[in-house]
Design a protein around this motif. Sequence first.
Motif, PDB file in Angstrom:
ATOM      1  N   ARG A  63       0.828  -1.213   0.000  1.00  0.00           N
ATOM      2  CA  ARG A  63       0.000   0.000   0.000  1.00  0.00           C
ATOM      3  C   ARG A  63       0.858   1.256   0.000  1.00  0.00           C
ATOM      4  O   ARG A  63       0.624   2.191  -0.781  1.00  0.00           O
ATOM      5  CB  ARG A  63      -0.908  -0.007   1.234  1.00  0.00           C
ATOM      6  N   ASP A  64       1.880   1.274   0.857  1.00  0.00           N
ATOM      7  CA  ASP A  64       2.695   2.482   1.008  1.00  0.00           C
ATOM      8  C   ASP A  64       3.580   2.742  -0.214  1.00  0.00           C
ATOM      9  O   ASP A  64       3.877   3.894  -0.532  1.00  0.00           O
ATOM     10  CB  ASP A  64       3.547   2.375   2.265  1.00  0.00           C
ATOM     11  N   GLY A  65       4.008   1.662  -0.888  1.00  0.00           N
ATOM     12  CA  GLY A  65       4.809   1.852  -2.095  1.00  0.00           C
ATOM     13  C   GLY A  65       4.018   2.518  -3.202  1.00  0.00           C
ATOM     14  O   GLY A  65       4.514   3.431  -3.881  1.00  0.00           O
ATOM     15  N   PHE A  66       2.778   2.093  -3.382  1.00  0.00           N
ATOM     16  CA  PHE A  66       1.912   2.693  -4.404  1.00  0.00           C
ATOM     17  C   PHE A  66       1.606   4.144  -4.035  1.00  0.00           C
ATOM     18  O   PHE A  66       1.657   5.041  -4.876  1.00  0.00           O
ATOM     19  CB  PHE A  66       0.613   1.895  -4.527  1.00  0.00           C
ATOM     20  N   GLN A  67       1.301   4.367  -2.764  1.00  0.00           N
ATOM     21  CA  GLN A  67       0.965   5.717  -2.311  1.00  0.00           C
ATOM     22  C   GLN A  67       2.158   6.660  -2.457  1.00  0.00           C
ATOM     23  O   GLN A  67       1.985   7.844  -2.777  1.00  0.00           O
ATOM     24  CB  GLN A  67       0.497   5.685  -0.857  1.00  0.00           C
ATOM     25  N   LEU A  68       3.373   6.160  -2.256  1.00  0.00           N
ATOM     26  CA  LEU A  68       4.555   6.996  -2.412  1.00  0.00           C
ATOM     27  C   LEU A  68       4.659   7.511  -3.842  1.00  0.00           C
ATOM     28  O   LEU A  68       4.974   8.687  -4.070  1.00  0.00           O
ATOM     29  CB  LEU A  68       5.812   6.213  -2.039  1.00  0.00           C
TER      30      LEU A  68
END
Length: 400
Positions: A63-68
């Motif tokens: 999730r955090d990789g995509f959001q970054l």
Amino acid sequence: MPRTTRSRHRRALLAGLLALGLTTASASGCAGDGGGTGSPGTIKIGLLASLSGTYQAVGTEIRDGFQLYLNNHDGKLGGHKIELIVADEGNGAPTAVPAATKLIKQDKVRALTGIVGGGSVAAVYPVLTEAKIPFVGSNGRPELKDVSRVWVTSYLSEEPGAAIAPHVRDTVKGPVYAIGPDYQGGYDELRGFTEAFAKAGGKLANPDGKTRWTPFPNTTNFTPYFAQIKASGAAAVYTFYAGSAAVDFVKQYAQSEIKDVPLYAAGFLTEGGVLNAQGEAARNIYSVLNYSPDLDNAANRSFVAAWKANHDGSPTTYAMASYDAAAVLDKAIGAAGADPTPEKINKAIEDLGQIDSPRGTWQFSKTTHSPVQKWYLRQVRQDGRALSNTVVGDLATIGG
């Protein structure tokens, strides 16, 4: 105002609006769901990942990789403002299928990304096929009959084991014991190793010549299995575990009667937050992965810096693959035109060339729709004040 005068006034106003590109149709294209011929509108992308259960840490990284990537690109992909709708995959199919169904049928996302478990991918696949929307997965993927709308930015689940097997055969002087979790991801990961290991001339130490499976997700005590490994006379062990199971396995291994037997693994065993939890118990473990944060290239330096500005620690392969999934959708949505329908997005992905990535440049295989990429041999070593997965060599370049 007389009717004829009003008519002339309306025609003049309309002509002025047309000249400025501000007709009602164009305005609705700006505010709507990507339609019209004006500025690109907001479109919905669904992200399904394990935000609870055994693989919560993995799902959070995805999730955090995509959001970054979104944060670094003004919340846009391909010029369109993105509404990212996140759902919880949980521990597998029973929670993944209803969550994916909601994203696809109720939220009407244009594309789906994420998914931690290979079993979840297999279970969600019929829903994706029925809806005819593209899936850009960012973790392992099992074998599927039709991958025309299925893409993966990470790897196929059998590839890590296949990449390291020849090295293990050449390095270890004796039979190797294979052990892993009893579910689809484990089957695929260990099959990749055992088949390539046998092809290279290696022998398994397992008494029946078959991988030893541990019940998933219920196994937290691995001590009985270590006794079996000891009895087998294994010269080394190869395994695949991730998440909390990886922490349990590594900590108990380091305290067991086989602690001095070399341990090789798919890189997920020591990846990300699990390495912090394992601590000294993980020292010297060898692993295979398609990424390490110490890779020296411009894209990776930029990615690592952006990640560390928002998170504690270094990025993982899960975050990297999800970051790349966003990059793929960025390029594809941009190439799909003013109205990026699921079909147009999928066709645009098919036409993509090389992707500049933190892992190094890669591209999709025309047959498997997975990356053609290099794999790295890593070892858990001291890096300053902390232990780190350090690249110690290149392995195979794999891709269908």
